[in-house]
Design an enzyme around this catalytic site. Structure first.
Site, PDB file in Angstrom:
ATOM      1  N   HIS A 510       1.001  -0.470   0.016  1.00  0.00           N
ATOM      2  CA  HIS A 510      -0.406  -0.025   0.109  1.00  0.00           C
ATOM      3  C   HIS A 510       0.729   1.426  -0.236  1.00  0.00           C
ATOM      4  CE1 HIS A 510      -3.508  -2.408   1.774  1.00  0.00           C
ATOM      5  NE2 HIS A 510      -3.424  -2.953   0.334  1.00  0.00           N
ATOM      6  N   TYR A 511       2.163   1.431  -0.809  1.00  0.00           N
ATOM      7  CA  TYR A 511       3.134   2.182  -1.104  1.00  0.00           C
ATOM      8  C   TYR A 511       2.528   3.603  -1.436  1.00  0.00           C
ATOM      9  CZ  TYR A 511       4.213  -0.362  -4.485  1.00  0.00           C
ATOM     10  OH  TYR A 511       3.946  -0.804  -6.288  1.00  0.00           O
TER      11      TYR A 511
END
Length: 569
Positions: A510-511
């Site tokens: 989930h960068y």
């Protein structure tokens, strides 16, 4: 020669009238391999990246404008079974040169994955679908009615209610037994308590991805080039005070270069939707970023000194606990989730299978990346567990690995990092540092999340799915013995949850950040200081929305409309 020119003209006519065909699954797509691209074609919009946001954006813009999408990967329809539920882990871990997953390793010593396929991360993720919370929408200053309509537009095409079976039901009941209340049932909304979220897997386990949103597109107005690796955005300053994006250079699979440009209209735009790694990376390679850093890497020309490009990189840290189970059950990815008051999200999956062959290939790939980037001797020491694992796989293990796990994901996060160029090759990964657990508040959230997981494992509701006598220390030892990252392991990790969090941190993919609103782009997602250039993807987020960002990334591609006026200074 005359015949060749005739063929080129035919191809160009075919492309400009929309290369629409219907594949075997009945999905309308508008795709041609980039080797068929003519040079100097012009479009109203050039979208760089046909991923989770790019497909939604392309379908929306194509209703009233000519749109070109440049996607560096291939088509998910070429091998539909690869994205199905049962192949989740194998597809994610398949890092062959032409696969849908590209391995990169952050400077923190954590393995990560970049998608390279039409549909982006929605093709290789765990499929969980949940909206952003009301507070997130308010902080982003989005119009609530537009956001609601955009979510619904996505959900009609892609999203389903999952069938909750034994393991997930026991996990859900364990969360409630531990006090993660109230129970909110099945919902897309992000509220405190325990809930069942949506999924992009249908009842047969078939994945529906952002690429399916192209079914909404106007086929006469859209072209998608696959295997089109963008090299650079070009700008002009002729008679202007501000640079203006006007042309894009991309490379096809034969390594031939092509140019496409915007039609001669001041409202037309190049839009970066290449993701949290790709968008800031391409800005830098195009000469937009910190001037001294770009000059040091030989980027010419430096178009605009933009020091915040690549800053604010965030990745929500995940810490898993593997739970061997005596009770077989149906495979499930994330379905139930505990949204706690201390801002750690508790999730789980069971019976995910991974082949030994792909496990070996993945860790071989890790060693190859480390050798290619000339890491230090200390890093070589940290790879010894990988070498030992590969030796064990060579002793005759076959078939599949089966994994049952629970994990905590830290909300936010507060800890932030940065991106830097490694070289000027757009196909190589840049250097990315996320600074996991740099901020104490993130570490405290992890500790509370792990304590919650331990209680769920020890709950009466979950007792059927763990072996008698299993202790938390034993489960911690199990994780500490697996090369889940390149970080050193400390003896204290078995007793000290803070140290365990630091030692065993993993990505949950989930960068975000690198082109943040208010720092790199304005509230209309236009790059500050440049005309005809916007960024619309997760790189603009100040923090990750909800328990999973994919719903909001697709929503963003739908609800962000072209500004009514573009102020030229």
């Amino acid at each position: 020669m005359g015949f060749c020119i005739f063929l080129i003209i035919l191809v160009a006519i075919f492309i400009f009238h929309g290369s629409c065909y219907c594949d075997k699954a009945g999905h309308y797509t508008f795709m041609k391999d980039a080797t068929l691209a003519p040079s100097y074609a012009s479009f109203d919009y050039i979208l760089i990246g046909g991923g989770t946001s790019g497909c939604a954006l392309a379908a929306t813009l194509s209703q009233n404008a000519r749109v070109l999408v440049l996607e560096r990967g291939g088509s998910p329809y070429d091998n539909p079974a690869a994205s199905d539920l049962g192949n989740f882990a194998n597809t994610l871990f398949n890092i062959k040169p032409n696969s849908w997953s590209q391995l990169f390793i952050s400077e923190d010593g954590v393995y990560n994955t970049r998608p390279r396929v039409l549909g982006g991360g929605s093709v290789i993720n765990a499929g969980f679908y949940t909206r952003a919370g009301d507070d997130y929408v308010e902080e982003a200053e989005w119009e609530r009615e537009e956001v609601e309509a955009a979510y619904e537009w996505v959900e009609k095409k892609l999203v389903f209610e999952p069938r909750v079976m034994g393991w997930q039901r026991a996990f859900k009941d364990g969360l409630l037994e531990d006090g993660v209340n109230p129970y909110n049932g099945f919902t897309y909304d992000h509220n405190y308590g325990t809930k069942i979220g949506g999924t992009i897997f249908d009842s047969s386990g078939h994945r529906h991805t952002a690429a399916n949103l192209l079914e909404y597109a106007n086929p006469d107005n859209i072209v998608v080039y696959l295997h089109a690796s963008v090299q650079k955005i070009l700008f002009t300053k002729t008679g202007r005070q501000r640079p203006k994006a006007y042309q894009v250079i991309f490379e096809d699979t034969e390594r031939a270069l092509h140019k496409v440009e915007l039609a001669n209209n001041p409202m037309n735009e190049v839009i970066l939707s290449a993701g949290a790694i790709g968008s800031p990376h391409l800005l830098m390679l195009s000469g937009v970023g910190p001037m001294a850093h770009l000059a040091a890497h030989g980027v010419k020309p430096v178009v605009l000194d933009h020091p915040m490009v690549g800053q604010g990189m965030g990745d929500n840290p995940m810490n898993p606990i593997i739970i061997p189970s005596p009770t077989p059950g149906d495979m499930s990815l994330v379905q139930a989730v505990g949204i706690t008051k201390f801002d750690s999200y508790i999730e789980g999956a069971n019976n995910a299978t991974l082949s030994f062959d792909l496990t070996r290939r993945f860790f071989d790939g890790v060693l190859h990346v480390l050798n290619k980037t000339s890491r230090t001797t200390s890093t070589k020491i940290l790879t010894q567990p990988i070498v030992d694992l590969l030796k064990s796989l060579d002793r005759g293990f076959k078939d599949m690995i089966t994994i049952n796990l629970m994990f905590q994901k830290v909300s936010g996060p507060a800890s932030r990092g940065y991106m830097e160029l490694r070289n000027r090759n757009p196909d190589d990964n840049p250097s990315v540092t996320f600074n996991y657990y740099q901020e104490p508040e993130d570490l405290n959230k992890c500790v509370e999340g792990l304590k919650t997981i331990i209680k769920v494992i020890d709950s009466k509701a979950f007792s059927k799915y763990k072996y008698p006598g299993v202790t938390a220390r034993g489960l911690f030892n199990l994780i500490l013995g697996i090369p889940t990252n390149l970080r050193p392991r400390h003896v204290a990790s078995v007793f000290n949850l803070k140290q365990f969090c630091i030692d065993t941190v993993m990505t949950v993919w989930h960068y975000h950040g690198g082109c943040q609103v208010g720092k790199v782009v304005d509230k209309n997602y236009k790059v500050i200081g440049i005309d005809s250039l916007r960024v619309i993807d997760g790189s603009t987020f100040l923090k990750s929305p909800g328990t999973n960002p994919q719903a909001t990334v697709m929503m963003l591609g739908r609800q962000v409309q072209k500004p009514k006026e573009q102020i030229i200074q």
